[in-house]
Design an enzyme around this catalytic site. Structure first.
Site, PDB file in Angstrom:
ATOM      1  N   PRO A 143       0.811  -1.212   0.000  1.00  0.00           N
ATOM      2  CA  PRO A 143       0.000   0.000   0.000  1.00  0.00           C
ATOM      3  C   PRO A 143       0.849   1.268   0.000  1.00  0.00           C
ATOM      4  CG  PRO A 143      -0.922  -1.607   1.515  1.00  0.00           C
ATOM      5  CD  PRO A 143       0.399  -2.150   1.075  1.00  0.00           C
ATOM      6  N   TYR A 144       1.996   1.245   0.701  1.00  0.00           N
ATOM      7  CA  TYR A 144       2.893   2.407   0.667  1.00  0.00           C
ATOM      8  C   TYR A 144       3.328   2.696  -0.763  1.00  0.00           C
ATOM      9  CZ  TYR A 144       7.301   4.944   0.767  1.00  0.00           C
ATOM     10  OH  TYR A 144       8.303   5.848   0.503  1.00  0.00           O
ATOM     11  N   GLY A 145       3.810   1.671  -1.463  1.00  0.00           N
ATOM     12  CA  GLY A 145       4.237   1.859  -2.848  1.00  0.00           C
ATOM     13  C   GLY A 145       3.107   2.360  -3.726  1.00  0.00           C
ATOM     14  N   THR A 147       0.681   4.336  -2.771  1.00  0.00           N
ATOM     15  CA  THR A 147       0.478   5.776  -2.547  1.00  0.00           C
ATOM     16  C   THR A 147       1.556   6.597  -3.242  1.00  0.00           C
ATOM     17  OG1 THR A 147       1.715   5.853  -0.430  1.00  0.00           O
ATOM     18  CG2 THR A 147      -0.645   5.368  -0.320  1.00  0.00           C
TER      19      THR A 147
END
Length: 311
Positions: A143-145, A147
């Site tokens: 999920p970080y990637g 965003t």
């Protein structure tokens, strides 16, 4: 500059001040790690009369009011970390990465100021071909990637629609003094100096393209005013396995390490390696600090931090 109190941001503040600029640093002092570390990061910058710190939450503040006298913007503020981006905390990532960036882009739209935005190698996921060029398929694994990819797409849209002068940089595993306490090198070196256990996620065969912080900062400075909408990889150019890093930590610290291998973390990729030919060609940039030299400087910083805490 946003994210001024962070790892890379604080080094960038000092570089800009050293180059003779006036710097307005912005940070929301999120609780991702303790505020005291971030305040310590800014000690050198705050000694300069040309530095001003503003505690601002980009997701809600009136950003445009503070941009009128700026010649350029460096946007490094973000909620970082692959492993923390799963589950209920994902809304923090969407707010601090996507929403905050969209609001900043709106402010840039009306103020017409060039900017550099920090992205991440996480946008590649497990790249099919290494070294990965900027034109490689983007398939983040966390999920970080996701965003960070969304942020890059926002930039693309605003550049296309409003002609913003924004450049995006994909940082590859930056290390050095002031690295966040949750990141691998700081954990490894702290364990080496304190006799603690080194916790390694995975078998240690995974590789990363490690980039020393001063090299990341130099690329960031050079990118301001670069080709509109350009994207550049910023990597050290010499990938190394975690096993190789641990062997180097043993050599430079003189400590025998106790290593605890744990399961691979969700979202972690197996290998990263940046093709930096575009940044070399168009920005005149190249990495200058080796993994060995950079890790020794990182070790010295960890040692001094531990000494200060014990005093």
């Amino acid at each position: 500059m946003t994210g001024a109190a962070g790892f890379i941001g604080s080094h960038l503040c000092e570089r800009l001040l050293g180059d003779g600029h006036e710097v307005v640093g912005v940070d929301n002092f999120s609780t991702f790690y303790e505020r005291g570390r971030k305040e310590e990061n800014l000690h050198a910058a705050q000694a300069s009369p040309r530095f001003v710190l503003r505690e601002v939450d980009l997701a809600v503040a009136d950003i445009g009011a503070g941009l009128g006298d700026c010649d350029g913007v460096f946007h490094l503020a973000a909620q970082a970390g692959v492993r923390g981006s799963w589950g209920e905390t994902f809304d923090i990532y969407t707010r601090d990465n996507i929403v905050a960036t969209q609001r900043l882009l709106e402010a840039l739209r009306f103020n017409r100021i060039p900017a550099v935005l920090a992205s991440s190698s996480s946008v590649y996921g497990n790249a099919a071909q290494l070294p990965a060029s900027e034109d490689a398929p983007l398939a983040p694994m966390s999920p970080y990637g996701l965003t960070k990819l969304a942020v890059e797409q926002l930039v693309r849209i605003y550049v296309a629609q409003y002609g913003l002068d924004v450049v995006s940089l994909r940082y590859f595993t930056v290390f050095g003094p002031r690295q966040r306490p949750d990141m691998a090198f700081t954990r490894f070196l702290t364990a080496a100096l304190t006799g603690g256990v080194v916790h390694v996620l995975g078998d240690g065969h995974q590789t990363r393209d490690f980039t020393y912080v001063s090299d990341a900062v130099d690329a960031t400075v050079r990118a301001l005013g670069g080709p509109r909408g350009a994207v550049y990889n910023v990597g050290g150019g010499s990938p190394a396995s975690i096993e190789a890093v641990l062997a180097l930590v043993t050599v430079i610290s003189g400590a025998a390490l106790t290593v605890d291998h744990q399961a691979f973390a969700a979202g972690d990729v197996t290998h990263t390696w940046a093709d930096t030919s575009r940044a070399r060609r168009e920005l005149g940039w190249r990495p200058r600090v080796s993994l060995d030299d950079g890790l020794r400087a990182h070790l010295d910083w960890v040692a001094s931090t531990l000494s200060a805490a014990a005093a």
